[in-house]
Design a protein around this motif. Structure first.
Motif, mmCIF file in Angstrom:
data_model
loop_
_atom_site.group_PDB
_atom_site.id
_atom_site.type_symbol
_atom_site.label_atom_id
_atom_site.label_comp_id
_atom_site.label_asym_id
_atom_site.label_seq_id
_atom_site.Cartn_x
_atom_site.Cartn_y
_atom_site.Cartn_z
ATOM 1 N N GLY A 163 30.866 40.127 47.498
ATOM 2 C CA GLY A 163 30.400 41.087 46.503
ATOM 3 C C GLY A 163 30.945 42.482 46.763
ATOM 4 N N GLU A 164 30.983 42.893 48.035
ATOM 5 C CA GLU A 164 31.526 44.212 48.378
ATOM 6 C C GLU A 164 33.012 44.299 48.052
ATOM 7 N N ILE A 165 33.734 43.212 48.321
ATOM 8 C CA ILE A 165 35.169 43.194 48.038
ATOM 9 C C ILE A 165 35.427 43.355 46.544
ATOM 10 N N LYS A 166 34.673 42.635 45.731
ATOM 11 C CA LYS A 166 34.864 42.708 44.280
ATOM 12 C C LYS A 166 34.594 44.114 43.754
ATOM 13 N N GLN A 167 33.605 44.809 44.344
ATOM 14 C CA GLN A 167 33.346 46.191 43.933
ATOM 15 C C GLN A 167 34.552 47.070 44.220
ATOM 16 N N ARG A 168 35.174 46.885 45.401
ATOM 17 C CA ARG A 168 36.347 47.701 45.761
ATOM 18 C C ARG A 168 37.535 47.371 44.872
ATOM 19 N N ILE A 169 37.686 46.097 44.505
ATOM 20 C CA ILE A 169 38.799 45.709 43.644
ATOM 21 C C ILE A 169 38.681 46.385 42.283
ATOM 22 N N GLU A 170 37.464 46.451 41.742
ATOM 23 C CA GLU A 170 37.254 47.110 40.448
ATOM 24 C C GLU A 170 37.626 48.586 40.499
ATOM 25 N N LEU A 171 37.474 49.199 41.678
ATOM 26 C CA LEU A 171 37.809 50.618 41.838
ATOM 27 C C LEU A 171 39.259 50.829 42.257
#
Length: 404
Positions: A163-171
């Protein structure tokens, strides 16, 4: 050896030494001549060998970067070399004089190095105990504070990490993940790939140049997550990384000691929104030390920013193209270079002569600028051109110089 009843070792040593002596008499050198350096230098047994430092002025200053890693290695070089040489001497492969062709001991290094500056974000015990002056360089001109450190339980840690990785990918940001074992890194990488994450795995089998290429691809956004074991620490500056995840942070040991944790946390200190997530079921002493030190540095930077009205900004660092560098370092010749040599062979003799003069000037210029690898490649090309020119002359295609 003969007194000890050994038969093969004395024979081996006698043959090797007599052959080396004969080679030195006839040719002026022999293979492994450095193992006779003590005798050739006229040094006494056990006396310190000469080294590059002996050429420095008396008042030179030695800077030791990443001293927490480098200082132990200085002493280890001598001990590792001696262990290997002792085996060669014991089995008759070398004379005992080979033991004195060695690195400096740590004490010898200190005796010939008058001024030392230890540089490290995590100085070791030796540096702290033996430094006359300790100066902290914590404040960053960019205003970036050390990352926020969050500790989470290991239950469902992979799902939480995803979940943390996906947040960073969106940014549009990157993530570093450090694990305890190579197998764990491989399994995690495979799982993230199955989950649709663009991820690469950095391990000890990857050579240095390929490692540079992987890090460059991470910065360029070719993939979003880099997983590793012990390579994501000192000297890895990636401003695009905003999240560093440390799995099994509570497994006390070398990879999860205070020094290792502080160095790993520092990988997120290049981004204004840097965050570190430690997955652990308990806080070890190393974790407490690392978190405490990080918070202390945060407070110093925040106070400095508030005092001078500094707004933190992420580091802007260009991504260099190392394709040419990689090609230059490659051990296999490139097709383009071979093709270029074939094209030259079609030129007239006078054009070949001009090309030879140009290459000679470029080779000498490269040597003066200490670009010896480039100069060596030019030298090889120069030899090929001269062979081609000699071949044309032998075939009668090179015109004779005009005579009065």
């Amino acid at each position: 050896m003969e007194a000890e009843g050994k038969q093969l070792e004395p024979l081996r040593l006698r043959q090797r030494t007599q052959y080396d002596i004969e080679m030195m008499r006839e040719a002026g050198f022999c293979s492994g001549i450095e193992n006779y350096s003590r005798i050739l230098d006229g040094r006494k047994p056990g006396e310190r060998p000469y080294c590059l430092i002996d050429y420095f002025p008396d008042d030179f200053v030695c800077f030791i970067d990443e001293s927490h890693q480098t200082v132990p290695q200085i002493g280890a070089m001598y001990k590792g070399d001696r262990s290997r040489k002792q085996t060669l001497v014991d089995y008759g492969f070398r004379l005992p004089s080979a033991m004195d062709n060695r690195p400096q001991t740590f004490e010898e290094f200190l005796s010939i190095t008058p001024q030392i500056v230890f540089v490290s974000a995590t100085p070791g015990v030796y540096e702290r105990d033996h430094s006359g002056v300790i100066a902290e360089q914590i404040v960053r001109p960019t205003g970036i504070v050390d990352p926020v450190v969050v500790v989470r339980e290991t239950l469902n840690q992979i799902d939480d990490l995803l979940g943390e990785i996906k947040q960073r990918i969106e940014l549009g940001e990157r993530t570093l993940v450090t694990t305890l074992t190579k197998k764990m890194s491989e399994d995690l990488t495979d799982y993230l790939v199955e989950m649709g994450i663009r991820v690469r795995y950095l391990h000890s089998d990857v050579d240095t140049l390929e490692r540079i290429q992987i890090i460059r691809d991470l910065r360029l956004g070719e993939f979003d997550v880099l997983v590793g074991v012990n390579l994501l620490r000192e000297g890895l500056d990636i401003p695009e990384v905003s999240l560093v995840a440390i799995l099994d942070a509570d497994k006390e040991g070398f990879l999860r000691g205070a020094t290792s944790l502080i160095q790993t946390i520092g990988r997120a200190a290049r981004h204004v929104d840097g965050t570190v997530v430690m997955y652990a079921d308990r806080e070890t002493d190393s974790m407490k030390t690392a978190i405490s030190e990080t918070n202390r540095r945060r407070e110093i930077q925040l106070a400095h920013n508030e005092r001078y009205g500094i707004t933190a900004a992420s580091i802007t660092k260009g991504v260099s193209d190392i394709a040419e560098f990689l090609q230059a370092e490659s051990k296999t010749p490139k097709k383009g270079r071979r093709g270029a040599k074939r094209d030259v062979s079609d030129h007239a003799p006078d054009e070949l002569e001009k090309a030879i003069v140009t290459l000679e000037e470029e080779m000498l210029s490269a040597a003066e600028e200490l670009r010896f690898e480039h100069a060596a490649r030019l030298r090889d090309e120069l030899r090929d051109l001269k062979r081609q020119l000699d071949g044309l002359e032998a075939a009668g295609l090179r015109p004779e110089p005009a005579t009065d």
